[in-house]
Design an enzyme around this catalytic site. Structure first.
Site, short mmCIF file in Angstrom:
data_model
loop_
_atom_site.label_atom_id
_atom_site.label_comp_id
_atom_site.label_asym_id
_atom_site.label_seq_id
_atom_site.Cartn_x
_atom_site.Cartn_y
_atom_site.Cartn_z
N ASP A 88 0.86 -1.18 0.00
CA ASP A 88 0.00 0.00 0.00
C ASP A 88 0.89 1.23 0.00
O ASP A 88 1.81 1.33 0.82
CB ASP A 88 -0.88 0.00 1.26
CG ASP A 88 -2.29 0.45 0.95
OD1 ASP A 88 -3.24 -0.24 1.36
OD2 ASP A 88 -2.43 1.50 0.29
N ASP A 142 -2.97 4.69 -2.42
CA ASP A 142 -4.02 5.17 -1.53
C ASP A 142 -4.43 6.61 -1.80
O ASP A 142 -3.57 7.49 -1.90
CB ASP A 142 -3.47 5.08 -0.09
CG ASP A 142 -4.49 5.45 0.94
OD1 ASP A 142 -5.39 4.66 1.17
OD2 ASP A 142 -4.37 6.56 1.51
N GLU A 191 -6.31 3.76 -6.05
CA GLU A 191 -7.60 3.91 -5.36
C GLU A 191 -8.15 5.25 -5.79
O GLU A 191 -7.82 6.29 -5.24
CB GLU A 191 -7.43 3.87 -3.84
CG GLU A 191 -8.79 3.92 -3.15
CD GLU A 191 -8.77 4.45 -1.75
OE1 GLU A 191 -7.86 5.24 -1.40
OE2 GLU A 191 -9.65 4.06 -0.96
N HIS A 225 -10.99 -3.51 2.82
CA HIS A 225 -10.88 -3.18 4.26
C HIS A 225 -11.68 -1.93 4.64
O HIS A 225 -11.78 -1.59 5.82
CB HIS A 225 -9.40 -2.96 4.60
CG HIS A 225 -8.85 -1.75 3.92
ND1 HIS A 225 -8.66 -1.67 2.55
CD2 HIS A 225 -8.50 -0.56 4.41
CE1 HIS A 225 -8.20 -0.48 2.24
NE2 HIS A 225 -8.10 0.22 3.35
N ASP A 226 -12.20 -1.22 3.61
CA ASP A 226 -13.00 -0.01 3.88
C ASP A 226 -14.49 -0.25 3.73
O ASP A 226 -15.28 0.68 3.91
CB ASP A 226 -12.64 1.10 2.87
CG ASP A 226 -11.28 1.70 3.11
OD1 ASP A 226 -10.68 2.21 2.15
OD2 ASP A 226 -10.82 1.66 4.27
O1 TEU Z 1 -9.47 5.46 1.74
C1 TEU Z 1 -9.72 6.64 1.02
C2 TEU Z 1 -11.12 7.05 0.98
O2 TEU Z 1 -11.37 8.16 0.59
C3 TEU Z 1 -12.32 6.17 1.26
O3 TEU Z 1 -11.93 4.89 1.41
C4 TEU Z 1 -13.08 6.70 2.51
O4 TEU Z 1 -12.79 8.01 2.73
C5 TEU Z 1 -12.68 5.99 3.78
O5 TEU Z 1 -12.88 4.64 3.61
C6 TEU Z 1 -13.54 6.51 4.96
O6 TEU Z 1 -14.73 5.80 5.10
C7 TEU Z 1 -8.06 5.21 1.89
C8 TEU Z 1 -7.87 3.93 2.67
O7 TEU Z 1 -8.39 2.83 1.92
C9 TEU Z 1 -8.57 4.07 4.00
O8 TEU Z 1 -8.48 2.86 4.75
C10 TEU Z 1 -7.90 5.20 4.76
O9 TEU Z 1 -8.65 5.44 5.95
C11 TEU Z 1 -7.84 6.49 3.94
O10 TEU Z 1 -7.46 6.30 2.58
C12 TEU Z 1 -6.78 7.42 4.51
O11 TEU Z 1 -5.52 6.88 4.23
#
Ligand code: TEU
Ligand code: CA
Length: 555
Positions: A98, A199, A256, A328-329
């Site tokens: 990542d 990311d 992403e 994971h989000d």
């Molecule tokens: O996520 C970026 C993001 O904008 C979305 O995934 C959303 O804002 C976030 O999931 C909040 O619900 C990336 C990563 O995948 C995430 O795990 C991190 O929290 C974020 O960036 C900050 O690095």
């Protein structure tokens, strides 16, 4: 189209903290990943994406990096990382990490030096700005709530953060900062990484005037990502990044990136695009509420089917996207996208088949291959995730009761994807001999790797067959390069499509409804390749039972 080494690969995302703990501290570690490489190889995984394992205070579970050149001691050592890399290579598996460079941790030495001298050179690695009449420079709300501007102690300045205040945004306008980032990327690529998942990378270009925007919430603030969506110039930064790193080493990169318009797609994933590929989030964006999870609309089957179909039709003449059910989000796909009667092994097999056989790179998230589901959450205190806690706060401020806000967060929380991997019907699902950092889903006695190894019709065995079909000698080219064409578009509750290459045609069809459906063959079946039911199809009709998924070569 020029063929690339990654076009026909299958990827798997590991969330290291929840994958496998080998020293009893309740935290997954690198040695745990090494111990499961054969399990991943048997699944058919080619590319492994590790969520961040760098040194971090873990405010945002590692997406707040305090040293880009060090492995977090919670996960292990650099020697263990090198061993993991070597062991993966022995198994012809590629490792990508990542890359989190829109921001770093506030504990990073760059930021500590900036705080020590807000007018010095390191302050320009970030966005330090004077306030306006004692207020923050602008009215932006961060992804995790609150104003994006945090006061710099002992100074009349603020610093900018789109995520948590512990995640100060890096100033990509500063060539010295870019040079530091490029050096770090090349250092990891020279170690043998095959590439990166990148990311939040669309956020690196800001409107440097940071103009106030029309508030979009009761807090008088405006969502910070609206500033990023309207600004020009990110392409130049992304090209600079690529040309100083990835392009020099033929690295595989998956961005992403959200909300890319069809006119921008060639710049991002075309022959000479900024990235090898980007994730297709179209189905996930369907739950974007006006203000947050509490007003997120439910996802209808037709909207889900249309999102995937439109995405495939939009992308296939430009390049490849990475197809996911979950990550994971996101909550677990089986719990999020399926009606109650399908939140089971058959539902998991249907979702998996539809996703893995699409055109593009399939990314499987840890636990998806055994049909893991959302956990049951009894109180907001059980959540770890800062985003979930912020969404709970917003829901309560919008007038929802504790029970209502808890229900919303239980459906959407990122922690649903972060409960420990379920290896066996044993204490803590065999994830740890200690106390896990986040609770184990209480359905682990039923959904776990060891149990499913012993069940020939389990989700796990099905995924192995599904991935083997996609990569099989006879169909590999078709599933990699074949044209996507919607099928049976008007049939209710049916998601079906063809993959077509040089006159060969395979039908993927799934019945997400409760009634057995009978449809005339658009093109008669020739050879059943995969199915989750024992039935054989009638000669003259396509028949799909409730929650039946079926792949057949057609005449
Ligand atoms: O996520 C970026 C993001 O904008 C979305 O995934 C959303 O804002 C976030 O999931 C909040 O619900 C990336 C990563 O995948 C995430 O795990 C991190 O929290 C974020 O960036 C900050 O690095
Ligand atoms: Ca551990």
């Amino acid at each position: 189209m020029q063929k690339k080494w990654w076009h026909d690969k299958v990827a798997y995302q590991i969330y290291p903290k929840s994958f496998c703990d080998t020293n009893g501290d309740g935290i997954g570690d690198l040695r745990g990943i090494i111990s499961k490489l054969d399990y991943l190889k048997e699944l058919g995984v080619d590319i492994i994406w590790l969520s961040p394992i760098y040194k971090s205070p873990f405010v945002d579970q590692g997406y707040d990096i305090s040293d880009y050149y060090a492995i977090a001691e919670e996960f292990g050592t650099m020697e263990e990382f090198d061993e993991l890399l070597a062991e993966a290579k022995k198994r012809d598996m590629y490792l990508i990490m990542d890359l989190v460079v829109n921001h770093c941790s506030d504990k990073h030495e760059w930021f500590q030096k900036a705080l020590a001298d807000p007018d010095g050179p390191y302050a320009d690695y970030f966005y330090f700005r004077k306030g306006k009449n004692g207020n923050p420079p602008s009215n932006y709300r961060s992804y995790f709530g609150g104003n994006c501007w945090e006061p710099v102690p002992g100074s009349d300045k603020y610093y900018f953060h789109m995520f948590a205040k512990e995640q100060p945004d890096l100033n990509w306008e500063n060539p010295k900062l870019r040079e530091e980032i490029y050096r770090m990327i090349n250092w990891w690529l020279d170690k043998g990484l095959a590439g990166f998942r990148i990311d939040a990378i669309i956020n690196i270009k800001k409107d440097l005037a940071f103009p106030d925007m029309e508030p979009d919430g009761d807090d008088g603030l405006a969502s910070c990502w609206r500033m990023v969506e309207n600004v020009e110039g990110v392409d130049a930064l992304l090209e600079d990044l690529k040309n100083h790193t990835f392009a020099q080493k033929d690295a595989f990169t998956v961005g992403e990136v959200f909300n890319i318009g069809v006119e921008d797609l060639p710049d991002f994933i075309g022959e000479n695009g900024h990235f090898s590929t980007i994730f297709d989030f179209s189905a996930h964006m369907l739950s974007d509420g006006e203000h947050g999870w509490y007003d997120a609309p439910p996802i209808s089957f037709d909207a889900w089917k249309k999102a995937i179909t439109d995405s495939q039709m939009r992308v296939q003449n430009v390049g490849f996207e990475a197809n996911i059910i979950e990550n994971h989000d996101e909550p677990r796909g089986v719990s999020r996208f399926l009606p109650d009667y399908a939140q089971n092994a058959d539902g998991a097999k249907m979702l998996g088949t539809v996703s893995v056989l699409l055109r593009g790179i399939p990314f499987i998230y840890q636990g998806q291959e055994i049909g893991m589901q959302n956990a049951r959450w009894n109180s907001v205190d059980e959540f770890d995730d800062i985003s979930t806690k912020d969404q709970y706060r917003m829901a309560r401020e919008a007038g929802l009761s504790d029970a209502e806000a808890l229900a919303v967060c239980s459906v959407m929380s990122r922690d649903n994807a972060r409960t420990p991997m379920q290896w066996k019907d044993a204490p803590q699902a065999g994830f740890t001999s200690g106390t896990p950092w986040l609770k184990v889903n209480d359905n682990y006695p039923v959904i776990n790797v060891e149990k499913e190894e012993g069940q020939p019709d389990s989700v796990l065995h099905y995924y192995r067959k599904l991935i083997a079909l996609r990569k099989s000698g006879e169909y590999r080219e078709l599933f990699t390069y074949g044209k996507f064409e919607p099928a049976y578009e008007n049939a209710d509750h049916v998601m079906a499509y063809y993959r077509i290459l040089q006159g060969r045609r395979v039908l993927v069809a799934a019945n997400f409804g409760t009634d057995t459906i009978e449809l005339d063959w658009e093109v008669p079946a020739k050879k059943v390749l995969l199915s989750n039911k024992k039935r054989t199809n009638a000669e003259n009709k396509l028949i799909l039972e409730k929650c039946e998924v079926f792949v057949t070569e057609c005449k």
